[in-house]
Design an enzyme around this catalytic site. Structure first.
Site, PDB file in Angstrom:
ATOM      1  CB  CYS A 276      -0.934   0.002   1.202  1.00  0.00           C
ATOM      2  SG  CYS A 276      -1.988  -1.479   1.325  1.00  0.00           S
ATOM      3  CD  GLU A 301      -2.274   3.628  -3.288  1.00  0.00           C
ATOM      4  OE1 GLU A 301      -3.502   3.785  -3.102  1.00  0.00           O
ATOM      5  OE2 GLU A 301      -1.468   3.391  -2.364  1.00  0.00           O
ATOM      6  CB  CYS A 399      -0.185   5.801  10.955  1.00  0.00           C
ATOM      7  SG  CYS A 399      -1.421   6.042   9.666  1.00  0.00           S
TER       8      CYS A 399
END
Length: 462
Positions: A276, A301, A399
């Site tokens: 990704c 992607e 994240c």
């Protein structure tokens, strides 16, 4: 969502913008962006709609508004019996967020109130509410201390996060939830990754000092600037000398590659998938770390527009990778059948670890998003694990600070995949500021975003 992000405009880069328009105009534009975000538009898109000459100043104000929006909405509830229409309410909350605490206010509270009323009068969409906004804000000036005290007991006002977010952090990190919320409301530093194929952190630090820019070492390849600057002011940036990348995000490449790179020159290059990959920061770091002849990276992607960011990143840095627009969860559409030595899966997530860089995220996310994203993460893990060769590795990262997207996700994966072994990994890295953070056992020292890392190995047969 990637954490390879540029610096917070409110931490210094806005100062290089052209002369700013009147404050009332900036408040109009800030309120317009807030109204768009409340309607579901990302902050990135909302601020990009502002004309470039005005964007830095408006974005700096907007970031501050988003960091104090919980307090502003609580104050508005005390000032108004009913919620105003969206745009007048956005203007009212913008003024309250900027003026509620005199120590944090970018202008004198009286000036902010005066200019917010002027902004209301000058916009046909808010003109009918100008008297109402004026009455609310004048009362706020008269009763500010009492109104602030009345909202102090409200968790959303105190922490400036949605209530569900606060409760989830309490469950996930019972010892550290307050520190995480406080860090979210701080400005993030601007951290650079020095291109190892061109220089070293020590050498580039001297280049920064030569042009009057201060910085400190962070991690193996990083430098944290004393004050954020536009990238155009960084020596050699256009020629690939460095990239902007948070210290936590810089851990991905060394975690995946260390101990896996061939020890002998001339060996077959490592075959690596960045699953990704946009905007390409980690793709580039993998190549910089390994060397151009020791690694072959496929950068995947799903979004064709975002995939162009990978190409732009690699071109600036003078690097090459195979960029493919495809869904990582459907290998049959793009995989050539040759197993990978290593896979980096920086999975889509809530971005709950990078709120200080994207303060809109907390207000855009819904509680149900976490479970939906966790399902997508599990799907990606299941699809990509069979593509790792025996003896190879997969690095899973997000994240996010939520355990459902981190430790719980990997615990469930290990139950389902008995051929996977968890190698020593950082686990949950909680966002923290180097200036005020206390030590946490699984966190490195310094200033970084929230992240989760799990390094998985597929043991080779004996």
């Amino acid at each position: 969502m990637s954490a390879d992000l540029s610096s917070d405009p409110s931490s210094g880069s806005a100062s290089s913008a052209p002369q700013q328009p009147p404050l009332w105009r900036q408040l109009q534009l800030t309120a317009g962006a807030l109204a768009s975000i409340r309607a579901g538009t990302s902050g990135t898109v909302a601020f990009e709609a502002v004309e470039p000459a005005l964007r830095p100043g408006v974005q700096a104000l907007g970031f501050q508004v988003l960091r104090w929006l919980g307090r502003a909405e609580a104050l508005r509830r005390h000032l108004a019996k009913r919620t105003p229409p969206p745009l007048p309410d956005a203007l009212l909350c913008t003024a309250l967020a900027l003026a509620w605490h005199s120590d944090h206010a970018p202008y004198e509270p009286f000036t902010l109130v005066d200019q917010a009323v002027e902004a209301a009068k000058r916009n046909p969409a808010t003109r009918a509410q100008a008297s109402f906004i004026n009455a609310c804000l004048r009362r706020f000036l008269r009763e500010r201390d009492e109104l602030v005290a009345a909202t102090d007991s409200e968790p959303v006002a105190q922490w400036n996060h949605p209530r569900w977010w606060i409760e989830r952090l309490k469950r996930d990190h019972p010892r550290d939830w307050q520190r995480v919320l406080s860090a979210d409301n701080a400005q993030a530093p601007m951290t650079l990754r020095v291109n190892a194929l061109q220089s070293t952190p020590a050498a580039y630090l001297l280049e920064l000092e030569a042009v009057g820019l201060g910085a400190t070492r962070v991690g193996a390849d990083g430098l944290q600037l004393t004050r954020a600057r536009p990238v155009q002011q960084l020596p050699g940036f256009a020629d690939g000398a460095c990239s902007v990348q948070d210290a936590a995000a810089q851990l991905a490449a060394p975690l995946l590659l260390d101990g896996l790179l061939p020890a002998t020159p001339g060996a077959a290059p490592l075959r690596v998938l960045d699953a990704c990959a946009a905007p390409g920061g980690k793709t580039a770091h993998l190549i910089e770390r390994a060397g151009t002849h020791a690694i072959e990276v496929t950068a995947l992607e799903v979004d064709g527009v975002r995939s162009r960011r990978i190409d732009e990143t690699l071109t600036r840095l003078g690097l090459k990778a195979k960029v493919v627009v495809a869904d990582a969860g459907r290998p049959a559409d793009w995989w050539d059948g040759v197993l990978f030595d290593a896979i980096l899966l920086d999975a889509p997530c809530t971005a709950s670890g990078i709120v200080r860089r994207h303060p809109d995220v907390r207000w855009l996310r819904r509680e149900s998003d976490t479970a939906q994203l966790a399902t997508q993460q599990a799907t990606l893990l299941a699809a990509l694990w069979p593509l790792v060769r025996p003896g190879g590795r997969l690095l899973y990262c997000t994240c996010s600070v939520f355990r459902e997207e981190g430790s719980q996700q990997i615990d469930a994966f290990l139950v389902r995949n008995t051929d996977a072994r968890l190698l020593p990994s950082p686990g949950h890295l909680l966002p923290q500021s180097g200036a005020n953070a206390r030590g946490v056992p699984d966190n490195p020292s310094g200033d970084h975003d929230g992240f989760f890392y799990a390094l998985l190995e597929k043991p080779a047969p004996h």
